[in-house]
Design a protein around this motif. Structure first.
Motif, short mmCIF file in Angstrom:
data_model
loop_
_atom_site.label_atom_id
_atom_site.label_comp_id
_atom_site.label_asym_id
_atom_site.label_seq_id
_atom_site.Cartn_x
_atom_site.Cartn_y
_atom_site.Cartn_z
N GLU A 288 50.47 22.33 19.43
CA GLU A 288 49.48 21.25 19.58
C GLU A 288 50.11 19.89 19.25
OE1 GLU A 288 48.93 24.14 17.99
OE2 GLU A 288 47.70 24.98 19.61
N ASP A 289 50.95 19.86 18.21
CA ASP A 289 51.64 18.61 17.88
C ASP A 289 52.47 18.13 19.06
OD1 ASP A 289 50.63 18.79 15.29
OD2 ASP A 289 52.43 19.76 14.49
N LYS A 290 53.18 19.06 19.69
CA LYS A 290 54.05 18.69 20.80
C LYS A 290 53.24 18.21 22.00
CE LYS A 290 58.38 20.69 19.87
NZ LYS A 290 59.62 20.99 20.57
N LYS A 291 52.09 18.79 22.22
CA LYS A 291 51.24 18.34 23.32
C LYS A 291 50.77 16.91 23.09
CE LYS A 291 49.53 22.87 24.83
NZ LYS A 291 48.33 23.76 24.94
N GLU A 292 50.47 16.58 21.84
CA GLU A 292 50.07 15.21 21.51
C GLU A 292 51.21 14.23 21.77
OE1 GLU A 292 47.08 13.93 20.60
OE2 GLU A 292 46.33 15.92 21.11
N ILE A 293 52.43 14.63 21.40
CA ILE A 293 53.59 13.77 21.64
C ILE A 293 53.83 13.58 23.13
CG2 ILE A 293 56.08 13.54 21.33
CD1 ILE A 293 54.37 13.06 18.81
N GLN A 294 53.67 14.66 23.90
CA GLN A 294 53.86 14.55 25.35
C GLN A 294 52.86 13.58 25.97
OE1 GLN A 294 54.26 18.99 26.33
NE2 GLN A 294 55.50 18.00 27.90
N LYS A 295 51.63 13.58 25.48
CA LYS A 295 50.63 12.64 25.98
C LYS A 295 51.07 11.20 25.73
CE LYS A 295 46.61 15.67 25.32
NZ LYS A 295 45.36 15.86 24.54
#
Length: 309
Positions: A288-295
């Motif tokens: 989930e952290d990585k998805k936020e960074i990708q956004k």
């Protein structure tokens, strides 16, 4: 001097690659290193930042001569990457075969000067960087050709952290670099290391330093991370202590990718004083952290670059 070609070297691992994962699992069972280094987790899932690193290079460092992407094999090539514009370098192309396969970035770094076609001046960067704003050649090399890097004091404490392979690697590099000098890089709970930033390098210096310390460096090599390892910090420190490097003045920031740091990372991405940004995975980084960074990265770098198909 600043008209000289400057290459960029990026090592990369995609742990979602089933061929790489099978090899990793096979060899890890035989090697059985420290638990911190041996688990396949979110730290190895790879491509989430790399695509945006390439986009940031295209926008903020168009003067880069050639990008060398270091991979274990062809199955590691990102499906979106245009291989006609990037030099794909396999481990077997520059690492002695007796050390292969290898899953240890510290060991890989000891041989990067052997990359075929590498320019005399080059920049080394891990795959978790972003060029946040415009970078210039003189951010990395002075007018007379001296590399520009910084050294900081990194804190450690006795016990688990000091014994961890990643900290031992820094200490080993500092000890070897300062040997036969009157400078002590280690003491009072601190070790001097180069900043975890893009690193300015001179190929001929790396070749010479390796030749002078070949036996020690070869004996430090291991398939997985180990407390005996020596990394690229040795080469940088060696020349810094011998006054062959200049200080880098440009803004840099390190951020650990975790939920409590998302707001800080968002602010860093909009900070024009930060030229390079490291988005480093932690042991507790989540998907989930990585998805936020990708956004956030997609918002900053939404346009497909020349390095993408």
């Amino acid at each position: 001097m600043l008209n000289d070609k400057i290459d960029l070297v990026i090592p990369f691992v995609n742990g979602n690659d089933p061929i790489w994962r099978e090899s990793f699992n096979k060899h890890i069972q035989e090697y059985n290193p420290h638990h911190y280094d041996c688990s396949i987790n979110v730290r190895y899932d790879g491509e989430d930042i790399l695509r945006y690193f390439f986009r940031s290079i295209d926008i903020n460092a168009p003067w880069i001569n050639k990008i060398h992407l270091l991979l274990s094999g062809s199955s590691q090539i990102p499906e979106w990457l245009d291989v006609n514009l990037v030099h794909i370098v396999y481990h077997e192309d520059f690492i002695p075969k007796e050390f292969l396969p290898i899953f240890n970035s510290s060991a890989i770094e000891c041989f990067i000067q052997n990359i075929p076609g590498l320019s005399e001046k080059f920049i080394y960067a891990n795959d978790d960087f972003i060029l946040n704003e415009a970078n210039e050649p003189d951010d990395y090399f002075s007018e007379d050709g001296r590399p520009r890097n910084n050294v900081v004091y990194s804190k450690y404490r006795n016990g688990a952290v000091l014994g961890a392979s990643y900290m031992s690697t820094f200490i080993n590099a500092a000890k070897l670099a300062s040997y036969n000098t009157n400078i002590n890089l280690i003491g009072f709970g601190y070790v001097q290391t180069p900043t975890h930033d893009l690193k300015s390098c001179i190929k001929s210096r790396f070749l010479k330093i390796y030749e002078e310390h070949e036996e020690i460096l070869r004996n430090s090599i291991s398939m997985f991370r180990s407390e005996k390892n020596i990394n690229i910090y040795f080469f940088i420190l060696y020349d810094i202590l011998r006054d062959k490097y200049d200080k880098r003045e440009t803004g840099y920031k390190y951020c650990s990718v975790k939920s409590e740091n998302i707001n800080e990372i968002e602010m860093a991405l909009s900070d024009k004083d930060i030229k390079s940004l490291c988005l480093n995975d932690a042991n507790d980084t989540t998907v989930e952290d990585k998805k936020e960074i990708q956004k956030l990265l997609e918002s900053k770098f939404p346009i497909k670059c020349k390095y993408e198909k």
